[in-house]
Design an enzyme around this catalytic site. Structure first.
Site, PDB file in Angstrom:
ATOM      1  N   SER A 241       0.900  -1.317   0.022  1.00  0.00           N
ATOM      2  CA  SER A 241      -0.042  -0.006  -0.075  1.00  0.00           C
ATOM      3  C   SER A 241       0.725   1.305   0.150  1.00  0.00           C
ATOM      4  O   SER A 241       0.589   2.196  -0.820  1.00  0.00           O
ATOM      5  CB  SER A 241      -1.138  -0.002   1.376  1.00  0.00           C
ATOM      6  OG  SER A 241      -0.382  -0.165   2.459  1.00  0.00           O
ATOM      7  N   HIS A 271      -1.821  -8.894   1.969  1.00  0.00           N
ATOM      8  CA  HIS A 271      -1.393  -7.666   2.703  1.00  0.00           C
ATOM      9  C   HIS A 271      -2.800  -7.450   3.583  1.00  0.00           C
ATOM     10  O   HIS A 271      -2.917  -8.162   4.565  1.00  0.00           O
ATOM     11  CB  HIS A 271      -1.573  -6.711   1.446  1.00  0.00           C
ATOM     12  CG  HIS A 271      -0.861  -5.036   1.981  1.00  0.00           C
ATOM     13  ND1 HIS A 271      -0.340  -5.055   3.132  1.00  0.00           N
ATOM     14  CD2 HIS A 271      -0.881  -4.129   1.441  1.00  0.00           C
ATOM     15  CE1 HIS A 271       0.294  -4.029   3.580  1.00  0.00           C
ATOM     16  NE2 HIS A 271      -0.101  -3.084   2.309  1.00  0.00           N
ATOM     17  N   HIS A 318       5.827 -12.872   7.206  1.00  0.00           N
ATOM     18  CA  HIS A 318       5.968 -11.339   7.043  1.00  0.00           C
ATOM     19  C   HIS A 318       7.124 -11.234   6.011  1.00  0.00           C
ATOM     20  O   HIS A 318       8.141 -12.045   6.212  1.00  0.00           O
ATOM     21  CB  HIS A 318       6.388 -10.399   8.037  1.00  0.00           C
ATOM     22  CG  HIS A 318       5.942  -8.948   7.749  1.00  0.00           C
ATOM     23  ND1 HIS A 318       6.805  -8.329   7.413  1.00  0.00           N
ATOM     24  CD2 HIS A 318       4.932  -8.287   7.882  1.00  0.00           C
ATOM     25  CE1 HIS A 318       6.594  -6.985   7.117  1.00  0.00           C
ATOM     26  NE2 HIS A 318       5.202  -7.067   7.429  1.00  0.00           N
ATOM     27  N   ARG A 327       3.097  -4.693  16.767  1.00  0.00           N
ATOM     28  CA  ARG A 327       1.627  -4.441  16.706  1.00  0.00           C
ATOM     29  C   ARG A 327       0.752  -5.704  17.166  1.00  0.00           C
ATOM     30  O   ARG A 327      -0.300  -5.386  17.642  1.00  0.00           O
ATOM     31  CB  ARG A 327       1.439  -4.082  15.415  1.00  0.00           C
ATOM     32  CG  ARG A 327       2.242  -2.887  14.510  1.00  0.00           C
ATOM     33  CD  ARG A 327       2.089  -2.807  13.227  1.00  0.00           C
ATOM     34  NE  ARG A 327       2.546  -3.930  12.389  1.00  0.00           N
ATOM     35  CZ  ARG A 327       2.464  -4.068  10.983  1.00  0.00           C
ATOM     36  NH1 ARG A 327       1.781  -3.145  10.401  1.00  0.00           N
ATOM     37  NH2 ARG A 327       2.562  -5.061  10.272  1.00  0.00           N
ATOM     38  N   ASP A 373      -2.336  -8.604  11.517  1.00  0.00           N
ATOM     39  CA  ASP A 373      -3.683  -8.740  11.146  1.00  0.00           C
ATOM     40  C   ASP A 373      -3.875 -10.270  11.957  1.00  0.00           C
ATOM     41  O   ASP A 373      -5.180 -10.496  12.040  1.00  0.00           O
ATOM     42  CB  ASP A 373      -3.677  -9.366   9.661  1.00  0.00           C
ATOM     43  CG  ASP A 373      -3.439  -8.030   8.940  1.00  0.00           C
ATOM     44  OD1 ASP A 373      -3.997  -6.888   9.249  1.00  0.00           O
ATOM     45  OD2 ASP A 373      -2.390  -8.301   7.886  1.00  0.00           O
TER      46      ASP A 373
END
Ligand code: HAX
Length: 441
Positions: A241, A271, A318, A327, A373
């Site tokens: 992105s 993604h 990743h 995160r 995620d």
């Protein structure tokens, strides 16, 4: 000019002059060599971009202008009575490279409130789509409809000096960030709440108001949105992105066009769409096992089944990170504080115990650890947001902060059109046979 714009201009002028000097002195220095595998396999590890806003370390995770997520949770201003950072503060930090104080953040909140008007034709454009349309498609279409408002496009058409590109890119970026929560909330209420829309609350911060417009008044959910919007905002420049927004912006496409392009990339399951895939996968797992909180052994069997069907385990792995994503950890902490006994959240934690050893045993997965995620959906479901197809839109609203701050820097630096060289298989073979040495021209 506005206070933030003045500050940005001051910083940008100084940095642009420094970069010019660096290039003059050291422009011919090499910073790496490119292997054939890198050319064929997604350019992993090739340093080819400058992105000011954040830097990703494979072992440590993301740092925004040098600050880790736990540091930001300490240092960035909070909402009254809240303990999570306000995303306005992170944007300020990414944009001007300094930690903001309470006043800076309040100023940004009111600037975005002022600039948040969304013209009617944008809502009409959304309404023209079937309500069944995926929320990310509705989101991108709405951003494209908003492009009528681009000041950069208008000024460029009228004749704009190169030196001034940054200014209308800055204005468009601020307008777009201000408008996105209204657009996203509209899509949410249209698709899932029978079009029963909620007007903005001018007293709330950017993320709190977003939660309010989606219909979530719970203080816990507003805190979650503040954290969510902060941790999803940026992940240096090479992710799909961010890189897409930067690439399209390099053609001097305006911020609306550039950001919409980035959002099309975020909508891919490898993604940003991974957040919807994770919760869908967990719901299916629970249904198949008939168990609300499956144990580690049951999860292991289900993971093996997923892999045997040639699918990826969503939320794990990743391209750059080689450790548990900080995160993810920030969300574990939020879960422990606000909902330690939630069965879905506990399932996410059980999956964290089960998955890495299995992925490791495959011998090919470079990072068996969870990414951002893997956790986010379970926290949203706790507060009642079960409509997982919407999750990537939340990610997208947050990602605007990082990629648009970066776009301002791209224009301030005067970065040129991005245009790497590609080659053909035939040329590779000739080169391997020593018959062709012509590269790069
Ligand atoms: N489950 C199963 N297999 C996986 C895997 C996973 N979670 N992660 C990687 N692999 C596989 C790859 O598919 C690849 O297999 P093949 O050689 O057969 O093609 C192999 O392991 C090597 O891949 P890699 O080098 O470790 O990983 P990549 O850099 O190519 O890809 C991905 C990184 C994130 C795309 C990958 O780990 C993946 O598909 N993960 C699941 C989807 C996901 O969670 N995406 C979100 C990532 C974070 C993000 O951007 N959020 O927005």
């Amino acid at each position: 000019m506005g206070v933030i714009k003045d500050k940005f201009k001051e910083k940008a002028d100084a940095m642009a002059a420094e970069v010019k000097e660096i290039l003059k002195e050291h422009g011919d220095k090499k910073i790496g060599e490119v292997t054939l595998s890198q050319v064929y396999q997604g350019m992993r590890g090739i340093t080819g971009l400058v992105t000011e806003t954040s830097l990703l370390d494979a072992q440590e995770g993301i740092r925004f202008r040098g600050y880790s997520i736990p540091e930001l949770q300490q240092k960035l201003p909070k909402a009254t009575g809240g303990s999570e950072p306000l995303p306005e503060g992170l944007f300020y930090l990414m944009l001007v490279g300094e930690l903001p104080n309470d006043e800076d953040v309040q100023h940004l909140t009111s600037v975005w409130q002022r600039r948040s008007h969304v013209p009617n034709h944008v809502f009409a454009t959304i309404e023209a789509l079937p309500v069944t349309t995926h929320p990310m498609t509705q989101f991108v279409v709405a951003i494209m409809a908003l492009q009528t408002e681009s000041q950069f496009a208008k000024k460029y058409a009228a004749g704009l000096n190169k030196k001034d590109y940054w200014e209308s890119v800055f204005d468009d970026s601020m307008d777009l960030i201000a408008r996105l929560p209204r657009v996203a909330a509209y899509i949410y209420r249209r698709k899932y709440k029978k079009g029963d829309h909620i007007q903005p609350n001018g007293l709330l911060d950017w993320a709190g108001n977003f939660a309010h417009m989606m219909g979530y008044e719970n203080e816990g959910f507003q805190e979650l949105m503040r954290l969510y919007m902060t941790i999803h905002a940026d992940h240096e420049g090479g992710n799909v992105s961010a890189h897409t927004t930067h690439l399209v912006g390099s053609a001097l496409s305006d911020p609306y066009l550039s950001f919409a392009a980035g959002m099309n990339g975020l909508a891919g399951p490898l993604h940003g769409l991974a957040n919807q895939e994770v919760i869908k996968w967990i719901f299916e797992l629970r249904e198949e096992l008939g168990n609300e909180c499956p144990d580690k052994d049951q999860i292991i069997e289900y993971v093996k089944k997923t892999l045997s069907e040639g699918k990826v385990v969503p939320g794990y792995g990743h391209a750059v990170l080689r450790k548990t994503d900080p995160r993810f950890t920030a969300q574990v902490e939020f879960g422990k504080k606000h909902m330690p006994d939630d069965p879905l959240v506990k399932t996410v934690w059980n999956i964290y115990e089960a998955v890495p050893p299995i992925l490791q045993s495959l011998g090919k997965v470079k990072n068996p650890w969870p990414n951002v995620d893997a956790h986010s959906g379970a926290l949203l479901v706790h507060y009642g947001m079960k409509e997982y197809e919407f999750y990537t839109v939340l990610f997208g609203v947050s990602r605007a902060l990082g990629v648009l701050a970066s776009l301002c820097w791209d224009r301030a630096f005067g970065f040129p059109l991005e245009r790497p060289k590609s080659i053909t298989n035939a040329q590779v073979k000739l080169w391997l046979e020593g018959k062709d040495e012509i590269w790069g021209e």
